[in-house]
Design a protein around this motif. Sequence first.
Motif, mmCIF file in Angstrom:
data_model
loop_
_atom_site.group_PDB
_atom_site.id
_atom_site.type_symbol
_atom_site.label_atom_id
_atom_site.label_comp_id
_atom_site.label_asym_id
_atom_site.label_seq_id
_atom_site.Cartn_x
_atom_site.Cartn_y
_atom_site.Cartn_z
ATOM 1 N N ALA A 191 0.832 -1.208 0.000
ATOM 2 C CA ALA A 191 0.000 0.000 0.000
ATOM 3 C C ALA A 191 0.867 1.259 0.000
ATOM 4 O O ALA A 191 0.579 2.226 -0.724
ATOM 5 N N TYR A 192 1.930 1.265 0.786
ATOM 6 C CA TYR A 192 2.843 2.414 0.790
ATOM 7 C C TYR A 192 3.544 2.561 -0.562
ATOM 8 O O TYR A 192 3.836 3.669 -1.012
ATOM 9 N N LEU A 193 3.849 1.439 -1.174
ATOM 10 C CA LEU A 193 4.481 1.473 -2.498
ATOM 11 C C LEU A 193 3.563 2.168 -3.503
ATOM 12 O O LEU A 193 3.997 3.041 -4.268
ATOM 13 N N ASN A 249 -4.627 13.527 -10.503
ATOM 14 C CA ASN A 249 -5.255 12.428 -9.761
ATOM 15 C C ASN A 249 -5.202 11.075 -10.464
ATOM 16 O O ASN A 249 -5.691 10.070 -9.921
ATOM 17 N N ILE A 250 -4.618 11.033 -11.657
ATOM 18 C CA ILE A 250 -4.607 9.782 -12.418
ATOM 19 C C ILE A 250 -3.853 8.675 -11.676
ATOM 20 O O ILE A 250 -4.368 7.548 -11.542
ATOM 21 N N LYS A 275 -4.177 9.375 5.380
ATOM 22 C CA LYS A 275 -3.263 9.897 6.387
ATOM 23 C C LYS A 275 -2.021 10.535 5.779
ATOM 24 O O LYS A 275 -1.697 11.695 6.076
ATOM 25 N N ASP A 276 -1.331 9.801 4.917
ATOM 26 C CA ASP A 276 -0.022 10.259 4.434
ATOM 27 C C ASP A 276 -0.099 11.158 3.207
ATOM 28 O O ASP A 276 0.796 11.966 2.978
ATOM 29 N N LEU A 277 -1.138 10.988 2.389
ATOM 30 C CA LEU A 277 -1.284 11.859 1.225
ATOM 31 C C LEU A 277 -2.140 13.080 1.540
ATOM 32 O O LEU A 277 -2.335 13.939 0.678
ATOM 33 N N ASP A 297 3.331 5.874 -2.738
ATOM 34 C CA ASP A 297 4.539 6.563 -3.193
ATOM 35 C C ASP A 297 4.425 6.947 -4.665
ATOM 36 O O ASP A 297 4.681 8.097 -5.046
ATOM 37 N N PHE A 298 4.000 5.992 -5.486
ATOM 38 C CA PHE A 298 3.894 6.266 -6.917
ATOM 39 C C PHE A 298 2.661 7.102 -7.257
ATOM 40 O O PHE A 298 2.549 7.603 -8.384
ATOM 41 N N SER A 299 1.773 7.273 -6.313
ATOM 42 C CA SER A 299 0.592 8.101 -6.561
ATOM 43 C C SER A 299 0.931 9.586 -6.630
ATOM 44 O O SER A 299 0.167 10.373 -7.195
ATOM 45 N N VAL A 300 2.068 9.975 -6.053
ATOM 46 C CA VAL A 300 2.405 11.403 -5.980
ATOM 47 C C VAL A 300 3.761 11.731 -6.586
ATOM 48 O O VAL A 300 4.274 12.831 -6.399
ATOM 49 N N VAL A 301 4.342 10.794 -7.322
ATOM 50 C CA VAL A 301 5.665 11.032 -7.911
ATOM 51 C C VAL A 301 5.611 12.111 -8.988
ATOM 52 O O VAL A 301 6.446 13.020 -9.028
ATOM 53 N N ASP A 302 4.624 12.022 -9.872
ATOM 54 C CA ASP A 302 4.502 12.978 -10.994
ATOM 55 C C ASP A 302 3.261 13.842 -10.770
ATOM 56 O O ASP A 302 2.135 13.424 -11.066
#
Length: 403
Positions: A335-337, A350-351, A375-377, A340-345
């Motif tokens: 889930a953290y992985l 929101n894609i 929580k983290d995003l 992480d990739f949800s906010v790289v670019d």
Amino acid sequence: MTDDPTPSLPAPTPLPYHVAIVNWFKTEEPEIWKWASSAQARNEYSDQIRSELLKETYRLDREAHPELHRCCKAAADRLGLDLPFTLYQSGDGQMNAALYFVPGEAHIVFSGPILERLQGAELEAVLGHELSHYLLWELEGGVYHAADRVLNAVALDPRSNVSHQHTARLYRLYTEVFADRGGAVACGALLPAVSALVKMQTGLTEVSSVNYLKQADEICAPGKLTSNGGSHPEIFIRARALRLWCEVDSESEDWLISALQGPLSLDQLDLLGQKKLASITQLVLGQMLNMKCLQTETMLAHARRFFPNFKVNKVSDPLLETEIKSSKGIHEYVAYLLADFSVVDRDLENIPIAASLLLAQRLGISDTFERIALKDLALPKRQFTKLKQDAEALVAKAENSSA
């Protein structure tokens, strides 16, 4: 539950874990492996063992203990071993026996009142168990003993990683299972081998193997359980594993892996588990980035920080989904992985989050991903709920635009 003679029992062979660890050392640590499997290393080890035995034990000579030597010879013959053996008694204490390995020689040390409590087939089972350590360690030129020595040395080093300690522990547990199988072969049947295990554990003079095997099944019945043993699996696991193997049960090996290792878990990773988790990570990222709309230079560059030769997976992997769903110990990691990739670019807006939501759902970790994302995003609950509802359409629209 039968008690058949030796010919019906399969010959003990190295377990898959033994083979996998030896192969790991050969490919991942070739220099260490070259030294550990050298003749010099084996000779130094043997000289040390002989000296310790003479200082710390009483030698049980054949003339004074003919029945004990007869049992040992019978056990060795059934295991196909033709070698000189020496038997010893150490001090008082809990009943135990141990093989001190010297190439070409078997040295077995008893402690506690074993020779008073065990006779006949039960004693043959104990002797066969210890001789089976020798059998394993001499196979294929001593590769399994070399792996055992390296793992034990590394595990005792304060600089070692936790993964090394977990690996050494699992290797010991599987070695005991191998030796239990040899004990059954050496005494010719299942039940004496089980009663010997129980007597060694409890100190009792009389036990019922049949009743204990029922007890072991009862302990294991409620669901999945994983051994907490440090050097030996729990007796109920050993007894049940031995019964399944003697009965050539088709689920024997799968049950054993589940009982000794359990599902993949981030806080219990051995060396093989680390390698497996790396493979899972690569597959998850390959699934995450298998759409053209996500294959930006920023996203791919981030993936290459994990794996320099990273490639996307164009086809979904059902085995990956099954593996992750059954391994709750890595749900948070995956889930953290994805988070992480949800906010790289940031240019993708929101894609990536929408794609992560869909992949998390497919992998069976939706709840874990949602908790981490909120929580983290720092996503507002209302915005996240809207993203969940629109995720499929949002990703499809972005992919169509990239075609």
